[in-house]
Enzyme design. Structure first.
Site, PDB file in Angstrom:
ATOM      1  N   GLY A 236       5.044   2.944   2.613  1.00 46.70           N
ATOM      2  CA  GLY A 236       3.769   3.676   2.380  1.00 46.70           C
ATOM      3  C   GLY A 236       3.681   2.747   1.482  1.00 46.70           C
ATOM      4  N   SER A 237       3.011   2.174   1.881  1.00 47.84           N
ATOM      5  CA  SER A 237       2.773   0.060   1.554  1.00 47.84           C
ATOM      6  C   SER A 237       1.021   0.361   0.698  1.00 47.84           C
ATOM      7  CB  SER A 237       2.643  -0.926   1.855  1.00 47.84           C
ATOM      8  OG  SER A 237       2.423  -0.514   3.345  1.00 47.84           O
TER       9      SER A 237
ATOM     10  N   GLY B 275      -0.504   4.292  -4.703  1.00 45.98           N
ATOM     11  CA  GLY B 275       0.508   4.865  -5.790  1.00 45.98           C
ATOM     12  C   GLY B 275       1.936   3.840  -5.835  1.00 45.98           C
TER      13      GLY B 275
ATOM     14  N   GLU C 126      -3.160   5.540   7.989  1.00 44.93           N
ATOM     15  CA  GLU C 126      -4.783   5.412   7.569  1.00 44.93           C
ATOM     16  C   GLU C 126      -5.480   5.630   7.976  1.00 44.93           C
ATOM     17  OE1 GLU C 126      -4.964   5.474   4.370  1.00 44.93           O
ATOM     18  OE2 GLU C 126      -3.432   4.895   3.063  1.00 44.93           O
TER      19      GLU C 126
ATOM     20  N   ALA D  99       5.929   6.570  10.597  1.00 47.66           N
ATOM     21  CA  ALA D  99       6.382   5.637   9.725  1.00 47.66           C
ATOM     22  C   ALA D  99       7.761   7.326  10.307  1.00 47.66           C
ATOM     23  CB  ALA D  99       6.371   5.938   8.408  1.00 47.66           C
TER      24      ALA D  99
ATOM     25  N   TYR E  99       8.160  21.513  -9.536  1.00 43.25           N
ATOM     26  CA  TYR E  99       8.776  20.410  -9.244  1.00 43.25           C
ATOM     27  C   TYR E  99      10.071  20.509  -9.255  1.00 43.25           C
ATOM     28  CZ  TYR E  99       8.129  15.616  -7.753  1.00 43.25           C
ATOM     29  OH  TYR E  99       7.615  14.253  -6.531  1.00 43.25           O
TER      30      TYR E  99
END
Length: 402
Positions: free
Chosen positions: A51-52, A55, A78, A115, A241
């Site tokens: 997840g590079s 964020g 992406e 991933a 949440y």
């Protein structure tokens, strides 16, 4: 023709295109904001960041390279530029990150794919073996996704944002024609297997699968450390949440950390933990009812004392590498959110929340900052970028063979 003037077209918090030059400048600004360590790292440990491109995962990559001297592999999912559309913002941010890594003499491979799939796990394992000496020192897990396909069964799980037990009614911030408005929205409670579905996507199952895959290939170095990035948040948003379906998934993530920590301790004298980060404006967070309002009000209280993802991840890397003491709470978690959850900060934010109306919101929340941060997610509103000039959109993905 791949150069064109790109305008921020979209609705609400979503934009159709991203700006390559703006995305590149954002990455450069993040890099420059990360403090240079007093002493250069003694070695270049090998890291995998899942997840590079956005964020906290992007911040983990940049801070790791600059603070800890890491080299390794970054993974994201992406979309490439086409004739009609620009690439996603993460596509351009990855290209910029690769350039900075090269300038810092840090060997990085960036992979674009799912991933959750075993095919990518095998590709990563091969790369670690062939390019990075066969030993992985760190794995940072920072994945937010709407769905996941189980590699064993082919079952597709879908995550949902719902409270548990009762409907959730809250204030939320929307923008109509650029004008901020406070509305009340109601979200129905989780039903059926919503909790199980969300946990299957956002819990610890895939993180554990990554560790198992790499361990089975004998790729974990002695002292290997893995950290999954998480969030707890304010009592103001807890019902949707931390006490909702996403919170159930986060609880599963933390339980997975405890299981992995025991396993890694025996296997390689390693460790697993979760890092609880503070609030930030991300593409994921803006989709959660009430979060946009909360973050805007929080910024109104804290101003520049709000700590950026890059600042938080620099602190995390210092703790993981031993540059500073590793401090864990009673649940074995690194807490990078204490500035957000301080009693006085939450009290002031709650007071503003109660007072927030369409007429008063502009005086209670830092809306200029918030809307700017949303636009910056796509590369817009970035200082130093001339948006009247055509921008090159056909930026290639970094070549893993160079």
């Amino acid at each position: 023709m791949t150069e064109r003037v790109i305008a921020p077209r979209g609705r609400g918090f979503l934009f159709l295109d991203s700006h390559p030059a703006g995305c590149e400048r954002i990455v450069t600004d993040m890099w420059q904001a990360i403090p240079t360590p007093a002493e250069p790292p003694a070695k270049q440990p090998v890291a995998l960041v899942i997840g590079s491109s956005a964020g906290y995962g992007l911040a983990a990559t940049l801070a790791g390279i600059k603070r800890a001297g890491i080299r390794g592999i970054g993974i994201s999912f992406e979309k490439a530029p086409t004739e009609r559309r620009t690439g996603t913002a993460g596509w351009y941010r990855t290209a910029a990150t690769a350039r900075l890594a090269a300038e810092a003499s840090s060997d990085w491979v960036f992979l674009n794919g799912d991933a959750f799939g075993d095919e990518l796990k095998e590709q990563v394992a091969d790369l670690i073996g062939q390019r990075f000496g066969g030993r992985l020192d760190y794995l940072v897990y920072s994945v937010a996704a709407p769905r996941r396909t189980d590699p064993d069964t082919g079952t597709v799980y879908t995550s949902v944002l719902k409270p548990i037990g009762e409907p959730y009614r809250t204030k939320t911030l929307v923008f109509e024609d650029g004008r901020p408005e406070i509305r009340e929205v109601e979200t129905g409670p989780a039903g059926g297997d919503d909790i199980e579905q969300t946990t299957a996507v956002m819990g610890g199952a895939d993180w554990e699968r990554w560790i198992t895959h790499l361990a089975d290939r004998d790729l974990l170095a002695d002292g290997f450390t893995t950290a999954a990035l998480s969030y707890i948040g304010s009592p103001l948003t807890a019902a949707i949440y931390r006490q909702g379906t996403i919170g159930a998934a986060k609880a599963h993530l933390e339980a997975t950390a405890r299981t992995l920590d025991e396993r890694l301790g025996k296997l390689v004298a390693g460790r697993a933990l979760t890092s609880v980060n503070g609030a930030a404006v991300t593409q994921s967070s803006t989709a959660i009812p009430g979060i946009a309002l909360y973050v805007g009000l929080l910024r109104g209280v804290l101003g520049d004392r709000l700590i950026s993802p890059a600042g938080q991840l620099a602190e995390l890397w210092d703790q993981l590498t031993g540059a500073t003491e590793l401090v864990l709470d009673d649940e074995g978690r690194v807490r990078l959110d204490t500035w957000e959850l301080a009693d006085d900060v939450q009290a002031q934010t709650a007071e503003r929340w109660d007072q927030a109306t369409t007429d008063s919101i502009s005086t209670l929340a830092d809306l200029d900052w918030f809307t700017g941060e949303v636009r910056r997610l796509y590369g817009f509103d970035v200082a130093g970028v001339d948006y009247d000039q055509p921008a090159e959109t056909a930026i290639p993905w970094p070549n893993p063979t160079t």
